[in-house]
Design a protein around this motif. Structure first.
Motif, PDB file in Angstrom:
ATOM      1  N   MET A   1      10.144 -52.706  -2.917  1.00 16.90           N
ATOM      2  CA  MET A   1      11.574 -52.735  -2.593  1.00 16.90           C
ATOM      3  C   MET A   1      12.267 -51.524  -3.210  1.00 16.90           C
ATOM      4  N   VAL A   2      12.911 -50.735  -2.384  1.00 17.60           N
ATOM      5  CA  VAL A   2      13.645 -49.579  -2.888  1.00 17.60           C
ATOM      6  C   VAL A   2      15.097 -49.700  -2.475  1.00 17.60           C
ATOM      7  N   THR A   3      15.397 -49.394  -1.220  1.00 15.24           N
ATOM      8  CA  THR A   3      16.790 -49.422  -0.786  1.00 15.24           C
ATOM      9  C   THR A   3      17.199 -50.766  -0.190  1.00 15.24           C
ATOM     10  N   GLU A   4      16.240 -51.542   0.305  1.00  9.24           N
ATOM     11  CA  GLU A   4      16.578 -52.825   0.919  1.00  9.24           C
ATOM     12  C   GLU A   4      15.417 -53.797   0.737  1.00  9.24           C
ATOM     13  N   CYS A   5      15.648 -55.046   1.098  1.00  9.97           N
ATOM     14  CA  CYS A   5      14.625 -56.073   0.910  1.00  9.97           C
ATOM     15  C   CYS A   5      13.464 -55.856   1.877  1.00  9.97           C
ATOM     16  N   GLY A   6      12.271 -56.289   1.445  1.00 10.45           N
ATOM     17  CA  GLY A   6      11.117 -56.223   2.322  1.00 10.45           C
ATOM     18  C   GLY A   6      11.206 -57.247   3.436  1.00 10.45           C
ATOM     19  N   ILE A   7      10.377 -57.085   4.461  1.00 11.37           N
ATOM     20  CA  ILE A   7      10.335 -58.021   5.582  1.00 11.37           C
ATOM     21  C   ILE A   7       9.350 -59.132   5.229  1.00 11.37           C
ATOM     22  N   PRO A   8       9.788 -60.379   5.159  1.00 11.83           N
ATOM     23  CA  PRO A   8       8.883 -61.479   4.762  1.00 11.83           C
ATOM     24  C   PRO A   8       7.739 -61.638   5.747  1.00 11.83           C
ATOM     25  N   PRO A   9       6.598 -62.146   5.281  1.00 14.03           N
ATOM     26  CA  PRO A   9       5.463 -62.397   6.183  1.00 14.03           C
ATOM     27  C   PRO A   9       5.876 -63.284   7.353  1.00 14.03           C
ATOM     28  N   HIS A  29       5.571 -45.105   7.016  1.00 11.25           N
ATOM     29  CA  HIS A  29       4.702 -45.826   6.091  1.00 11.25           C
ATOM     30  C   HIS A  29       5.515 -46.824   5.288  1.00 11.25           C
ATOM     31  N   SER A  30       4.810 -47.791   4.741  1.00 15.69           N
ATOM     32  CA  SER A  30       5.443 -48.839   3.948  1.00 15.69           C
ATOM     33  C   SER A  30       5.715 -48.362   2.530  1.00 15.69           C
ATOM     34  N   HIS A  31       6.765 -48.916   1.929  1.00 19.85           N
ATOM     35  CA  HIS A  31       7.066 -48.658   0.521  1.00 19.85           C
ATOM     36  C   HIS A  31       6.916 -49.926  -0.318  1.00 19.85           C
ATOM     37  N   HIS A 269      11.009 -51.573  -9.667  1.00 14.75           N
ATOM     38  CA  HIS A 269      11.931 -52.046  -8.642  1.00 14.75           C
ATOM     39  C   HIS A 269      13.165 -52.677  -9.277  1.00 14.75           C
ATOM     40  N   THR A 270      14.288 -52.475  -8.616  1.00 20.46           N
ATOM     41  CA  THR A 270      15.523 -53.111  -9.069  1.00 20.46           C
ATOM     42  C   THR A 270      15.554 -54.565  -8.616  1.00 20.46           C
ATOM     43  N   LEU A 271      16.352 -55.376  -9.296  1.00 21.47           N
ATOM     44  CA  LEU A 271      16.515 -56.772  -8.882  1.00 21.47           C
ATOM     45  C   LEU A 271      17.300 -56.855  -7.578  1.00 21.47           C
ATOM     46  N   GLN A 294      15.618 -47.405 -15.129  1.00 19.77           N
ATOM     47  CA  GLN A 294      14.253 -47.244 -14.653  1.00 19.77           C
ATOM     48  C   GLN A 294      14.190 -46.583 -13.276  1.00 19.77           C
ATOM     49  N   THR A 295      15.323 -46.507 -12.572  1.00 19.59           N
ATOM     50  CA  THR A 295      15.328 -45.855 -11.261  1.00 19.59           C
ATOM     51  C   THR A 295      15.652 -44.370 -11.374  1.00 19.59           C
ATOM     52  N   GLN A 296      16.275 -43.962 -12.488  1.00 20.76           N
ATOM     53  CA  GLN A 296      16.727 -42.572 -12.649  1.00 20.76           C
ATOM     54  C   GLN A 296      17.454 -42.098 -11.400  1.00 20.76           C
ATOM     55  N   ALA A 297      18.419 -42.878 -10.965  1.00 19.12           N
ATOM     56  CA  ALA A 297      19.127 -42.612  -9.713  1.00 19.12           C
ATOM     57  C   ALA A 297      19.981 -41.345  -9.807  1.00 19.12           C
ATOM     58  N   HIS A 298      20.058 -40.634  -8.704  1.00 19.27           N
ATOM     59  CA  HIS A 298      20.971 -39.501  -8.553  1.00 19.27           C
ATOM     60  C   HIS A 298      21.893 -39.813  -7.381  1.00 19.27           C
ATOM     61  N   VAL A 299      23.175 -39.806  -7.609  1.00 16.63           N
ATOM     62  CA  VAL A 299      24.145 -40.108  -6.561  1.00 16.63           C
ATOM     63  C   VAL A 299      24.456 -38.822  -5.798  1.00 16.63           C
ATOM     64  N   LEU A 300      24.224 -38.846  -4.508  1.00 12.80           N
ATOM     65  CA  LEU A 300      24.491 -37.690  -3.653  1.00 12.80           C
ATOM     66  C   LEU A 300      25.752 -37.949  -2.833  1.00 12.80           C
TER      67      LEU A 300
END
Length: 309
Positions: A1-9, A29-31, A269-271, A294-300
């Protein structure tokens, strides 16, 4: 999970991708966890309405590194043993989804001009690609058309893509072969194991003999170099609004599994997916700290031209 929730099985989600201003060779590709390493990946080709150069047909070659064990199984081995004393898992090569040495031939017809799309779906390893006996001209890289550049071979990192122009010979007297070298500079060479060498057929006629072409040392050949390519549209470089420096570091935690990081933190991963955070936090969304250290985010900011080092 990075920007949005994964797709459940068992569920589905439709992505709508605007390709109005994009053409060329891409990939999907999957993340999620180790799905990319275990094969959840595919080329994604966007065709131009008008060909940028003249050619008769297209060919697609996509390359994947592969292991008979899942990534999780490999990590379980590393977690139980001292990773410094056991060999790294040397992955094999797939060409268009098949074993790199028994793949289907690239069929050429005499005199035709081909656009060969070469796509690297590799996760960690690099590869070198050559078509001995044929002249190769690069015409695009990573979805950007460029002025043609003649090379002897392509040197591709994970995720890198090229299109090359190749003109077939005028006769069906001989068949040829293309060469692929799977290698990694971050491990010591082991004869017969790494680097690994693969050959695929270039077929002019099913019964034609193979043309013998002497081997040439890599340092005697001209290889693809991004800095040698010039965009076909001739647009100048954009002025840089901001520079982001990402330092790559390596450390080995208690499980003896080497970890590479950008900066001082291993990514976790973030909560809450970052896209949801950005859409729900108002002006606080511009504060990179709310995404977690833990994400070391950079706001663009919209419209910024960013230089990443």
């Amino acid at each position: 999970m990075v920007t949005e929730c994964g797709i459940p099985p068992g569920e589905n989600f439709t992505y709508i991708i605007d390709t109005t201003d994009q053409v060329g060779n891409f990939w999907l590709h999957s993340h999620i966890q180790s799905q990319l390493t275990d094969g959840f990946r595919t080329p994604f080709i966007i065709h131009e309405k008008v060909k940028p150069v003249t050619y008769d047909e297209e060919k697609l070659l996509y390359f994947e590194d592969w292991d008979l064990r899942s990534f999780d199984d490999q990590m379980n081995i590393y977690s139980k043993l001292n990773a410094k004393k056991i060999p790294i898992a040397y992955r094999m090569l797939l060409v268009n989804g098949m074993n790199g040495n028994v793949t289907q031939p690239v069929v050429f017809e005499p005199g035709k001009r081909y656009r060969v799309r070469v796509v690297s779906l590799l996760t960690a390893f690099w590869l070198k690609f050559r078509m001995p006996g044929h002249t190769m001209h690069i015409i695009d890289q990573d979805g950007v058309a460029c002025n043609p550049v003649e090379v002897d071979g392509l040197d591709l990192g994970p995720g890198q893509r090229f299109s090359i122009l190749v003109t077939a010979h005028d006769t069906v007297e001989y068949n040829y072969k293309y060469n692929v070298t799977l290698y990694a500079n971050f491990v010591n060479p082991l004869p017969g194991i790494i680097p690994r060498y693969y050959n695929g057929p270039i077929e002019y006629h099913q019964n034609a003999p193979l043309k013998h072409i002497p081997d040439v040392e890599d340092n005697q050949l001209s290889w693809s170099n991004t800095l040698d390519l010039q965009a076909r549209d001739g647009m100048p470089l954009l002025p840089v609004d901001r520079q982001i420096v990402l330092s790559i570091k390596q450390f080995t935690p208690e499980l003896n599994i080497p970890v590479y990081t950008f900066g001082d933190y291993a990514y976790n991963h973030t909560l809450v997916p970052t896209l949801f955070t950005a859409l729900s936090m108002g002006n606080l969304a511009f504060n990179s700290s709310i995404y977690g250290p833990q994400t070391q985010a950079h706001v663009l900011h919209y419209g910024e031209s960013i230089e990443v080092l």
